[in-house]
Design a protein around this motif. Structure first.
Motif, short mmCIF file in Angstrom:
data_model
loop_
_atom_site.label_atom_id
_atom_site.label_comp_id
_atom_site.label_asym_id
_atom_site.label_seq_id
_atom_site.Cartn_x
_atom_site.Cartn_y
_atom_site.Cartn_z
N UNK A 59 9.95 -0.41 -13.81
CA UNK A 59 9.25 -1.62 -13.48
C UNK A 59 8.31 -1.93 -14.56
N UNK A 60 7.87 -1.36 -15.46
CA UNK A 60 6.83 -1.52 -16.43
C UNK A 60 5.49 -2.01 -15.72
N UNK A 61 5.16 -0.90 -15.01
CA UNK A 61 3.82 -0.92 -14.06
C UNK A 61 3.34 0.42 -14.31
N UNK A 62 2.10 0.76 -13.78
CA UNK A 62 1.33 1.86 -13.66
C UNK A 62 1.88 2.76 -12.63
N UNK A 63 1.74 4.04 -12.77
CA UNK A 63 2.14 4.83 -11.63
C UNK A 63 1.26 4.40 -10.30
N UNK A 64 -0.12 4.33 -10.41
CA UNK A 64 -1.02 3.80 -9.57
C UNK A 64 -0.60 2.58 -8.80
N UNK A 65 -0.04 1.48 -9.60
CA UNK A 65 0.39 0.40 -8.83
C UNK A 65 1.55 0.66 -8.08
N UNK A 66 2.61 1.36 -8.49
CA UNK A 66 3.61 1.94 -7.64
C UNK A 66 3.32 2.72 -6.26
N UNK A 67 2.09 3.47 -6.37
CA UNK A 67 1.64 4.10 -5.15
C UNK A 67 0.89 3.11 -4.33
N UNK A 68 0.43 2.13 -4.79
CA UNK A 68 -0.42 1.03 -4.26
C UNK A 68 0.74 0.32 -3.17
N UNK A 69 1.80 -0.08 -3.91
CA UNK A 69 2.92 -0.91 -3.22
C UNK A 69 3.66 0.06 -2.29
N UNK A 70 3.66 1.26 -2.34
CA UNK A 70 4.29 2.02 -1.30
C UNK A 70 3.47 2.22 -0.14
N UNK A 71 2.16 2.22 -0.36
CA UNK A 71 1.15 2.46 0.68
C UNK A 71 0.36 1.26 1.55
N UNK A 72 0.58 0.09 0.76
CA UNK A 72 -0.12 -1.14 1.02
C UNK A 72 0.77 -2.18 1.07
N UNK A 73 2.18 -2.04 0.74
CA UNK A 73 3.19 -3.18 0.83
C UNK A 73 3.37 -3.49 2.12
N UNK A 74 4.23 -4.48 2.40
CA UNK A 74 4.68 -4.88 3.80
C UNK A 74 5.62 -3.71 4.21
N UNK A 75 5.55 -3.27 5.54
CA UNK A 75 6.42 -2.41 5.86
C UNK A 75 7.89 -2.79 6.14
N UNK A 76 8.97 -1.79 5.76
CA UNK A 76 10.33 -2.24 5.74
C UNK A 76 10.83 -2.51 6.77
N UNK A 77 10.21 -2.02 7.96
CA UNK A 77 10.60 -2.11 9.52
C UNK A 77 10.22 -3.38 9.71
N UNK A 78 9.47 -4.39 9.24
CA UNK A 78 9.42 -5.76 9.74
C UNK A 78 10.46 -6.38 10.07
N UNK A 79 11.50 -6.19 9.22
CA UNK A 79 12.94 -7.02 9.14
C UNK A 79 13.39 -6.91 10.59
N UNK A 80 13.08 -5.72 11.29
CA UNK A 80 13.66 -5.61 12.77
C UNK A 80 13.39 -6.62 13.49
N UNK A 81 12.09 -7.28 13.46
CA UNK A 81 11.67 -8.32 14.38
C UNK A 81 12.13 -9.60 13.53
#
Length: 280
Positions: A59-81
């Protein structure tokens, strides 16, 4: 979505402000859903064996940014609602003892809404409720809809429930109950024998127009509806992992405090039936 540049051609500042505000809400909703989809895809890549460093290179981004997206991004399970602002339709009854009674909902139904609304807010979604007055005609052909209205209050919902070949509501000389159609297993409400517990139907049902689904919950008694909301609140990630947004149905049981009428626990009382024929 409308092109933002077109808003500049609106002469009236009042109309321009209203249009811009509405468009911002649309874009924010879209960005939230894209963020959710990205996090879900990243989690799938990790589970397939890719490392965060490899994903970062891809994705041409830093590893720390990937880690941030995985921990702080919107949770996938939101789509259930849902993917945008939620509407929770609550079944209403006529007020008793009034010449021109209005439609009111039970305290337990409002408690179910409060649980769902708080869960939605924690996932970055707005929620509002509407009361479905007797005789229960509710508009089902819309997105991001949750219906909490028993078949006794809505003949329309009752008809949709008949499309479920796995679980259904039924009534006999002992009262209303839920039945697993293939096995004949009957689930009666413990409330009817004086216990502080109830059972409820939870599922995703087809819209009449065939263009989507809506999330549905209803207890044998009103407290069961709150129990279904409690189950979603405490098992959202598991439900989404197993079902995504596919059609399903399951029977949920709950226990509640006799004085406060607050649900204290909830659990599955049946397997989860997939409406494509498989079950878990």
């Amino acid at each position: 979505m409308e092109d933002p540049s077109k808003l500049a051609t609106i002469k009236g500042p009042r109309e321009r402000a209203i249009a811009a505000h509405a468009l911002i809400d649309d874009y924010q909703s879209a960005i939230g859903e894209l963020s959710r989809l990205r996090r879900e895809a990243l989690e799938e890549l990790l589970s397939s064996g890719m490392s965060q460093s490899q994903i970062a290179d891809m994705l041409d981004m830093s590893r720390s940014r990937v880690s941030q997206l995985l921990s702080a991004g919107i949770r996938p399970e939101r789509a259930f609602l849902g993917t945008g602002g939620l509407t929770v339709a609550l079944g209403g009854k006529h007020e008793a003892g009034k010449e021109k009674p209005g439609a009111v909902v039970s305290a337990e139904a409002l408690a179910a809404y409060d649980r769902l609304a708080e869960l939605a807010r924690s996932l970055g979604l707005k929620a509002e409720y509407e009361v479905v007055p007797p005789p229960g005609f509710v508009t089902l052909n819309r997105s991001n809809l949750i219906v909490a209205c028993g078949p006794r209050l809505s003949p329309l919902v009752q008809q949709i429930l008949e499309s479920d070949s796995n679980i259904g509501f039924a009534k006999d000389s002992e009262g209303w109950h839920l039945i697993e159609r293939h096995t004949g297993t009957v689930h009666r409400s413990p409330c009817d024998s004086g216990k502080n517990a109830d059972v409820a139907y939870l599922g995703r049902l087809p819209r009449p127009d065939g263009k989507g689904t809506f999330l549905y919950m209803a207890g044998i008694h009103a407290i069961g509806t709150a129990g279904a909301a409690h189950y979603i609140e405490n098992n959202l990630a598991e439900l989404y992992r197993e079902m995504k947004t596919r059609r399903f149905s399951v029977i949920v049981t709950c226990e509640f405090d006799a004085e406060s009428r607050q649900v204290t626990s909830s659990a599955r009382a049946s397997q989860i039936y997939r409406h494509d024929g498989a079950a878990q």
